[in-house]
Design an enzyme around this catalytic site. Structure first.
Site, mmCIF file in Angstrom:
data_model
loop_
_atom_site.group_PDB
_atom_site.id
_atom_site.type_symbol
_atom_site.label_atom_id
_atom_site.label_comp_id
_atom_site.label_asym_id
_atom_site.label_seq_id
_atom_site.Cartn_x
_atom_site.Cartn_y
_atom_site.Cartn_z
ATOM 1 N N HIS A 131 -30.618 84.871 -49.637
ATOM 2 C CA HIS A 131 -30.412 84.206 -50.769
ATOM 3 C C HIS A 131 -30.545 85.227 -52.230
ATOM 4 O O HIS A 131 -31.734 84.840 -52.484
ATOM 5 C CB HIS A 131 -30.695 82.645 -50.865
ATOM 6 C CG HIS A 131 -30.181 81.843 -52.062
ATOM 7 N ND1 HIS A 131 -31.034 81.074 -52.394
ATOM 8 C CD2 HIS A 131 -29.161 82.048 -52.597
ATOM 9 C CE1 HIS A 131 -30.180 80.441 -53.434
ATOM 10 N NE2 HIS A 131 -29.235 80.866 -53.380
ATOM 11 N N SER A 176 -26.374 78.818 -51.145
ATOM 12 C CA SER A 176 -27.377 78.440 -51.930
ATOM 13 C C SER A 176 -27.707 77.139 -51.346
ATOM 14 O O SER A 176 -28.972 76.843 -51.626
ATOM 15 C CB SER A 176 -26.724 78.102 -53.425
ATOM 16 O OG SER A 176 -26.251 79.000 -54.131
HETATM 17 N N1 LIG Z 1 -23.166 81.158 -58.664
HETATM 18 C C1 LIG Z 1 -24.773 81.300 -58.364
HETATM 19 O O1 LIG Z 1 -25.573 81.275 -59.405
HETATM 20 C C2 LIG Z 1 -24.989 81.716 -57.122
HETATM 21 C C3 LIG Z 1 -26.345 82.068 -56.841
HETATM 22 C C4 LIG Z 1 -26.658 82.399 -55.607
HETATM 23 C C5 LIG Z 1 -25.854 82.325 -54.499
HETATM 24 N N2 LIG Z 1 -24.585 81.534 -54.725
HETATM 25 C C6 LIG Z 1 -23.871 81.506 -53.692
HETATM 26 O O2 LIG Z 1 -22.982 82.660 -53.357
HETATM 27 C C7 LIG Z 1 -21.970 82.361 -53.042
HETATM 28 C C8 LIG Z 1 -20.369 82.646 -53.813
HETATM 29 O O3 LIG Z 1 -20.699 81.947 -55.213
HETATM 30 P P1 LIG Z 1 -20.007 82.545 -56.525
HETATM 31 O O4 LIG Z 1 -20.890 81.692 -57.510
HETATM 32 O O5 LIG Z 1 -20.044 83.956 -56.418
HETATM 33 O O6 LIG Z 1 -18.733 81.807 -56.377
HETATM 34 P P2 LIG Z 1 -17.421 82.397 -57.032
HETATM 35 O O7 LIG Z 1 -16.580 81.060 -57.213
HETATM 36 O O8 LIG Z 1 -17.633 83.002 -58.137
HETATM 37 O O9 LIG Z 1 -16.850 83.526 -55.756
HETATM 38 C C9 LIG Z 1 -16.510 82.953 -54.775
HETATM 39 C C10 LIG Z 1 -15.445 83.976 -53.963
HETATM 40 O O10 LIG Z 1 -14.933 83.222 -52.672
HETATM 41 C C11 LIG Z 1 -13.731 83.468 -52.783
HETATM 42 N N3 LIG Z 1 -13.310 82.546 -51.702
HETATM 43 C C12 LIG Z 1 -12.652 81.410 -52.151
HETATM 44 N N4 LIG Z 1 -12.193 80.557 -51.125
HETATM 45 C C13 LIG Z 1 -12.408 81.375 -49.937
HETATM 46 C C14 LIG Z 1 -11.975 81.375 -48.686
HETATM 47 N N5 LIG Z 1 -10.997 80.315 -48.282
HETATM 48 N N6 LIG Z 1 -12.036 82.498 -47.935
HETATM 49 C C15 LIG Z 1 -12.635 83.863 -48.394
HETATM 50 N N7 LIG Z 1 -12.825 83.720 -49.833
HETATM 51 C C16 LIG Z 1 -12.709 82.782 -50.600
HETATM 52 C C17 LIG Z 1 -13.199 83.556 -54.146
HETATM 53 O O11 LIG Z 1 -11.922 84.136 -54.051
HETATM 54 C C18 LIG Z 1 -14.310 84.139 -54.979
HETATM 55 O O12 LIG Z 1 -14.042 85.729 -54.784
HETATM 56 C C19 LIG Z 1 -21.708 80.730 -52.606
HETATM 57 O O13 LIG Z 1 -22.138 80.500 -51.259
HETATM 58 C C20 LIG Z 1 -22.833 80.314 -53.638
HETATM 59 O O14 LIG Z 1 -23.588 79.214 -53.360
HETATM 60 C C21 LIG Z 1 -23.943 81.383 -55.984
#
Ligand SMILES: NC(=O)c1ccc[n+]([C@@H]2O[C@H](COP(=O)([O-])OP(=O)(O)OC[C@H]3O[C@@H](n4cnc5c(N)ncnc54)[C@H](O)[C@@H]3O)[C@@H](O)[C@H]2O)c1
Length: 271
Positions: free
Chosen positions: A127, A106
């Site tokens: 993204h 993000s």
């Molecule tokens: N939440 C949102 O609205 C959103 C929107 C767009 C982009 N993003 C981006 O997407 C990505 C994931 O965010 P999310 O909201 O899905 O988070 P989340 O916490 O729901 O999921 C993160 C995932 O990463 C895994 N993880 C944690 N530590 C890890 C490690 N050391 N090695 C490998 N995997 C690991 C976790 O098990 C989990 O499955 C981030 O980069 C975030 O910025 C999030």
């Protein structure tokens, strides 16, 4: 986000491998995807045949090695640059030489992930927004190291997914989060200053600005840990005091109140 992105890619006709750190968590992500498809069938947005066809194109694995033959890998792990950089190094060693490696970060600097690989010209950001299946926009993030052919191929993928691409430079927050997060952080500060209740602020922004949800409902949807990481990245790059994360947000993350995903954030989802 991972299962949402997998759903979008599979719906566009791609064969998708969902890789998580164990087979059990990968299966969990496929189960989330299956539930999302079932909801769409229930709401008559898809036929059950379409849902079954999408699901048949997705499989879960705990092994990074299974990504070797992929044409495109979209990383979507926790918003932590150290973790992402280590993963890009591993992916570079494992995935075929002509593949594109992308991140769903993000806010984090895509160029730093690119430089962990031997193919920085084939690394960029894709993204997606939350929920990926519903939100139309995808920011195509162009680090200074990316080759035009990479960006062109990624535009093709985004279009095939039925999404609208906006090309953005590799700056913290890109466009959407650079504009959105100062607002979300200000909402928490208004609450801290007791200008209105949380419900009042949410209702004000929906009724007064026509937003589909208020800032606190949106923070809970994004995840408070992810929101904190985004604000920290914005602050680290700009030193702009308006994006210094509000204290309440820090304390809530420390307490494990992460929003919808933990069942409790600004609102309580446990009942
Ligand atoms: N939440 C949102 O609205 C959103 C929107 C767009 C982009 N993003 C981006 O997407 C990505 C994931 O965010 P999310 O909201 O899905 O988070 P989340 O916490 O729901 O999921 C993160 C995932 O990463 C895994 N993880 C944690 N530590 C890890 C490690 N050391 N090695 C490998 N995997 C690991 C976790 O098990 C989990 O499955 C981030 O980069 C975030 O910025 C999030």
């Amino acid at each position: 986000m991972g299962s949402g992105i997998a759903e979008v890619a599979a719906a566009s006709g791609c064969e998708v491998i969902v890789r998580s750190r164990s087979q059990a968590t990968a299966d969990g992500m496929v189960a989330v995807l299956e539930k999302s498809l079932a909801r769409q069938v229930e709401r008559e947005k898809r036929t059950s045949e379409e849902a079954a066809a999408i699901l048949s194109r997705v499989r879960g694995t705990g092994e990074l090695e299974e990504l070797t033959d992929c044409d495109l890998v979209i990383e979507s792990v926790v918003e932590d640059l150290t973790v992402k950089k280590a993963l890009f190094g591993e992916l570079d060693r494992l995935v075929k030489r002509d593949a594109i490696l992308a991140t769903n970060t993000s806010t984090l600097p895509v160029v730093e992930m690119a430089m962990e690989t031997s193919r920085p010209e084939q690394v960029c950001g894709i993204h997606f927004f939350n929920p990926a299946a519903v939100m139309r926009l995808v920011e195509v993030v162009v680090p200074i190291t990316a080759a035009p052919a990479t960006i062109e191929a990624v535009h093709g993928f985004v279009e095939a997914c039925g999404k609208e691409a906006v090309e953005v430079q590799d700056r913290a927050g890109f466009v959407v989060n650079a504009l959105l997060f100062p607002y979300l952080n200000s909402a928490i500060r208004l609450l801290e200053a007791q200008v209105a209740t949380m419900e009042g602020i949410d209702r004000a922004m929906m009724g007064g600005c026509g937003f589909p949800m208020g800032p606190f409902a949106l923070l809970d949807l994004v995840g408070l840990d992810t929101s904190l990481s985004i604000l920290e990245a914005l602050y680290a790059e700009s030193a702009d005091p308006s994006v210094a994360p509000a204290t309440t947000l820090r304390r809530m993350v420390a307490a494990g109140r992460l929003g919808r995903k933990s069942g409790h954030g600004f609102y309580d989802y446990r009942h």
